[in-house]
Design a protein around this motif. Structure first.
Motif, mmCIF file in Angstrom:
data_model
loop_
_atom_site.group_PDB
_atom_site.id
_atom_site.type_symbol
_atom_site.label_atom_id
_atom_site.label_comp_id
_atom_site.label_asym_id
_atom_site.label_seq_id
_atom_site.Cartn_x
_atom_site.Cartn_y
_atom_site.Cartn_z
ATOM 1 N N ALA A 75 24.282 28.720 38.544
ATOM 2 C CA ALA A 75 24.850 27.697 38.824
ATOM 3 C C ALA A 75 26.552 27.773 38.822
ATOM 4 O O ALA A 75 26.946 28.788 38.269
ATOM 5 C CB ALA A 75 24.689 26.558 38.002
ATOM 6 N N VAL A 76 26.993 27.015 39.624
ATOM 7 C CA VAL A 76 28.620 26.701 39.674
ATOM 8 C C VAL A 76 28.799 25.295 39.428
ATOM 9 O O VAL A 76 28.368 24.437 39.592
ATOM 10 C CB VAL A 76 28.968 27.174 41.122
ATOM 11 N N ILE A 77 29.864 25.262 38.442
ATOM 12 C CA ILE A 77 30.422 23.935 38.324
ATOM 13 C C ILE A 77 31.722 23.738 38.768
ATOM 14 O O ILE A 77 32.683 24.706 38.631
ATOM 15 C CB ILE A 77 30.555 23.584 36.829
ATOM 16 N N LEU A 78 31.951 22.563 39.574
ATOM 17 C CA LEU A 78 33.126 22.497 40.414
ATOM 18 C C LEU A 78 33.978 21.479 39.858
ATOM 19 O O LEU A 78 33.536 20.198 39.685
ATOM 20 C CB LEU A 78 32.779 22.127 41.793
ATOM 21 N N GLY A 79 35.281 21.801 39.608
ATOM 22 C CA GLY A 79 36.173 20.708 39.013
ATOM 23 C C GLY A 79 37.101 20.119 40.266
ATOM 24 O O GLY A 79 37.117 20.630 41.293
ATOM 25 N N MET A 80 37.776 18.696 39.927
ATOM 26 C CA MET A 80 38.281 18.233 40.785
ATOM 27 C C MET A 80 39.549 18.841 41.090
ATOM 28 O O MET A 80 40.275 18.584 42.326
ATOM 29 C CB MET A 80 38.860 16.971 40.302
ATOM 30 N N HIS A 81 40.306 19.873 40.419
ATOM 31 C CA HIS A 81 41.386 20.642 40.889
ATOM 32 C C HIS A 81 41.147 21.335 42.100
ATOM 33 O O HIS A 81 42.263 21.559 42.729
ATOM 34 C CB HIS A 81 41.979 21.307 39.610
ATOM 35 N N ALA A 82 39.938 21.699 42.203
ATOM 36 C CA ALA A 82 39.615 22.712 43.423
ATOM 37 C C ALA A 82 39.608 21.763 44.713
ATOM 38 O O ALA A 82 39.808 20.564 44.696
ATOM 39 C CB ALA A 82 38.365 23.326 43.369
ATOM 40 N N ARG A 83 39.672 22.582 45.999
ATOM 41 C CA ARG A 83 39.624 21.677 47.370
ATOM 42 C C ARG A 83 38.252 22.172 47.809
ATOM 43 O O ARG A 83 37.637 23.080 47.465
ATOM 44 C CB ARG A 83 40.990 22.317 48.181
ATOM 45 N N ALA A 84 37.934 21.175 48.835
ATOM 46 C CA ALA A 84 36.675 21.359 49.544
ATOM 47 C C ALA A 84 36.396 22.718 50.281
ATOM 48 O O ALA A 84 35.588 23.136 50.351
ATOM 49 C CB ALA A 84 36.483 20.243 50.580
ATOM 50 N N ASP A 85 37.847 23.205 50.649
ATOM 51 C CA ASP A 85 37.794 24.497 51.415
ATOM 52 C C ASP A 85 38.052 25.882 50.379
ATOM 53 O O ASP A 85 38.261 26.870 50.909
ATOM 54 C CB ASP A 85 38.840 24.604 52.605
ATOM 55 N N ASN A 86 37.862 25.544 49.073
ATOM 56 C CA ASN A 86 37.870 26.701 47.960
ATOM 57 C C ASN A 86 37.085 27.992 48.456
ATOM 58 O O ASN A 86 35.843 27.885 48.717
ATOM 59 C CB ASN A 86 37.597 26.137 46.824
ATOM 60 N N PRO A 87 37.645 29.017 48.483
ATOM 61 C CA PRO A 87 36.833 30.427 48.871
ATOM 62 C C PRO A 87 35.662 30.563 48.024
ATOM 63 O O PRO A 87 34.644 30.984 48.499
ATOM 64 C CB PRO A 87 37.749 31.208 48.836
ATOM 65 N N GLU A 88 35.879 30.174 46.693
ATOM 66 C CA GLU A 88 34.715 30.471 45.794
ATOM 67 C C GLU A 88 33.434 29.420 46.285
ATOM 68 O O GLU A 88 32.297 29.785 45.999
ATOM 69 C CB GLU A 88 34.921 30.437 44.440
ATOM 70 N N LEU A 89 34.019 28.232 46.249
ATOM 71 C CA LEU A 89 32.902 27.244 46.733
ATOM 72 C C LEU A 89 32.161 27.510 47.785
ATOM 73 O O LEU A 89 30.861 27.528 48.153
ATOM 74 C CB LEU A 89 33.645 25.694 47.095
ATOM 75 N N LEU A 90 32.742 27.813 49.009
ATOM 76 C CA LEU A 90 32.486 28.243 50.433
ATOM 77 C C LEU A 90 31.380 29.297 50.255
ATOM 78 O O LEU A 90 30.160 29.403 50.666
ATOM 79 C CB LEU A 90 33.472 28.665 51.342
ATOM 80 N N LYS A 91 31.716 30.384 49.254
ATOM 81 C CA LYS A 91 30.742 31.585 48.915
ATOM 82 C C LYS A 91 29.575 30.946 48.217
ATOM 83 O O LYS A 91 28.300 31.560 48.556
ATOM 84 C CB LYS A 91 31.559 32.621 48.068
ATOM 85 N N ALA A 92 29.670 30.241 47.309
ATOM 86 C CA ALA A 92 28.519 29.502 46.522
ATOM 87 C C ALA A 92 27.538 28.859 47.635
ATOM 88 O O ALA A 92 26.281 29.147 47.532
ATOM 89 C CB ALA A 92 28.974 28.683 45.370
ATOM 90 N N GLN A 93 28.172 28.074 48.448
ATOM 91 C CA GLN A 93 27.481 27.288 49.461
ATOM 92 C C GLN A 93 26.525 28.480 50.336
ATOM 93 O O GLN A 93 25.506 28.165 50.575
ATOM 94 C CB GLN A 93 28.450 26.715 50.195
ATOM 95 N N GLU A 94 27.230 29.368 50.791
ATOM 96 C CA GLU A 94 26.833 30.526 51.622
ATOM 97 C C GLU A 94 25.353 31.009 50.901
ATOM 98 O O GLU A 94 24.731 31.299 51.742
ATOM 99 C CB GLU A 94 27.901 31.486 51.921
#
Length: 463
Positions: A75-94
């Motif tokens: 799992a990944v836990i996403l904090g509010m300080h990140a943005r919706a286009d965060n590269p790590e978030l995009l990779k997790a979604q992918e």
């Protein structure tokens, strides 16, 4: 993938924006339970930096690194300080890895517990802290999530396998950059306390009605057999909580009866007996009375509450004494919203009516620096004998807000005697020029007055 409600050491969890207050505490707790925790952030401040470093969780480099996101993660836990286009978030979604906000994750780990949520525009941190203090005083097993340091607790989060109850400070702010639902709507509480409503987070809820709606949704989420505890002196929240709901029990509260004598506050028991306190202020008399009702529902009887509350010293930065001598007490407080400003300054003046009160507030948040929100402060800062406001034009520029002038602030506050500063050294010189004989100082901010050395200021004021 959905994690089971029981955390196992074989799991691997990555934190995007690990340096946040709640995020780093959650990371530390999971690390202590044997989970393989990794994380990233583009800026991490104290105390998170030292605490993460001590645990071996501080990222080697600041920034975002998609290569840290691999299929092996549970799992990944996403904090509010990140943005919706965060590269790590995009990779997790992918990769299809389950992405949690931290309130989602906390709920997932507390499915089999009785969930208590403390919400409201003000007082929720102190109310939560009182409940934690009393439960710990009587060695009760419980988990928790609280928004500030509390004496006697090493972390702001605890998740265990065997605690039957979890006490959660419920925030109305967004859950994550990709989940614009208030955090408190993720917890689905069995017992809910709402301390009151005063418009805040104007960047998220530009209309008061929209802000109020979030608390209506929280109240509607009460299950059959649930309990809804609320400040019945607050007109808005009273309307919400008095609405009839099948099999939901409402409990209203106000200030606990008390007296102030020689700079100390005493609770009055029904039999007239006095209980000395280390905290004070009308708002705190409400906070502890709401906490008392919650604790009663958790099996803590009133006589037990009165025993335990005497040693409660407050949550960090909530009317916290940072220095004193025979003539002067200096307090720090997190207050910045209009209602908090009024309650906190009134509390100090009521506790020490014979002393001059010098009070300073830093306008630091998006709402407090918004030119169109400023009129909400009208008449809310008239209690201090000397009142001052500090703000940074650079912060306004950084937040891309409409510029404001000292004259705008004086007009909005409706106090011609208000002093306004945009330079922290000029503010310091002004404070040091005051006569501190039989005078108290109250410093209110959710920020740092642009890095003003508070311990040094305290030392110089006290002489």
């Amino acid at each position: 993938m959905t994690l089971s409600s029981e955390i196992t050491p074989s799991q691997r969890i990555h934190f995007i924006a690990i340096g946040g207050a709640a995020m780093h505490n959650l990371a530390l707790v999971l690390h202590q339970k044997g989970i393989l925790v990794t994380g990233s952030d583009d800026e991490i401040y104290e105390p998170a930096q030292s605490r993460l470093q001590q645990a071996g969780l501080l990222p080697d480099q600041m920034g975002w690194f998609p290569e840290k996101i691999t299929p092996e993660l549970d799992a990944v836990i996403l904090g509010m300080h990140a943005r919706a286009d965060n590269p790590e978030l995009l990779k997790a979604q992918e990769l299809g890895i389950r992405v949690y906000s931290y309130p989602e994750f906390v709920y997932q780990q507390s499915l089999n517990k009785q969930r208590v949520v403390i919400a409201g525009s003000h007082g929720k941190t102190t109310t939560t802290a009182i409940i934690l203090h009393v439960l710990k005083f009587f060695n009760r097993k419980f988990d928790y999530l609280v928004g500030a340091r509390v004496a006697g607790f090493d972390t702001m989060v605890k998740l265990s396998d065997d605690a039957p109850v979890i006490v959660i400070e419920g925030d109305e702010y967004f859950s994550s950059p990709i989940d614009r639902q208030p955090k408190f709507l993720h917890y689905h509480p069995h017992i809910t306390l709402i301390s009151g409503i005063a418009w805040d987070h104007i960047n998220v809820y530009p209309e008061f009605e929209e802000y109020v709606r979030q608390f209506e949704l929280l109240a509607e989420d009460s299950p059959k057999g649930g309990m809804l505890i609320y400040d019945d002196t607050d007109d808005v929240i009273s309307v919400i909580c008095k609405k009839e709901r099948p099999d939901v029990q409402p409990f209203g509260y106000g200030q606990h009866p008390h007296v102030i004598r020689d700079g100390l506050t005493y609770l009055l028991k029904p039999n007239g007996e006095e209980v000395p306190l280390k905290i004070f202020g009308g708002h705190n008399m409400k906070n502890l009375n709401g906490a008392r009702i919650v604790l009663e529902k958790l099996g803590v009887e009133d006589f037990m509450f009165y025993e335990a509350i005497q040693s409660f010293t407050g949550a960090a930065n909530r009317l916290e004494r940072v220095g004193e001598n025979e003539q002067t007490v200096i307090f720090r407080d997190f207050a910045h919203a209009p209602s908090k400003l009024e309650a906190t300054s009134t509390a100090v003046k009521s506790q020490f009516p014979e002393r001059k009160l010098v009070a300073v507030v830093e306008l630091h948040t998006f709402s407090s620096l918004n030119k169109y929100f400023l009129p909400q402060y009208k008449g809310k800062f008239n209690t201090p004998d000397v009142a001052a406001v500090y703000y940074s034009p650079h912060t306004i520029e950084h937040k891309k807000l409409t510029p404001i002038s000292p004259e705008d602030i004086i007009e909005a506050f409706g106090n011609p005697a208000l002093k306004v500063f945009t330079d922290n050294q000029a503010l310091k010189e002004f404070l040091l020029s005051q006569q501190w004989n039989e005078s108290n100082l109250l410093l209110m901010s959710s920020g740092t007055f642009d890095g003003l050395n508070i311990p040094e200021l305290v030392k110089e004021v006290l002489g």
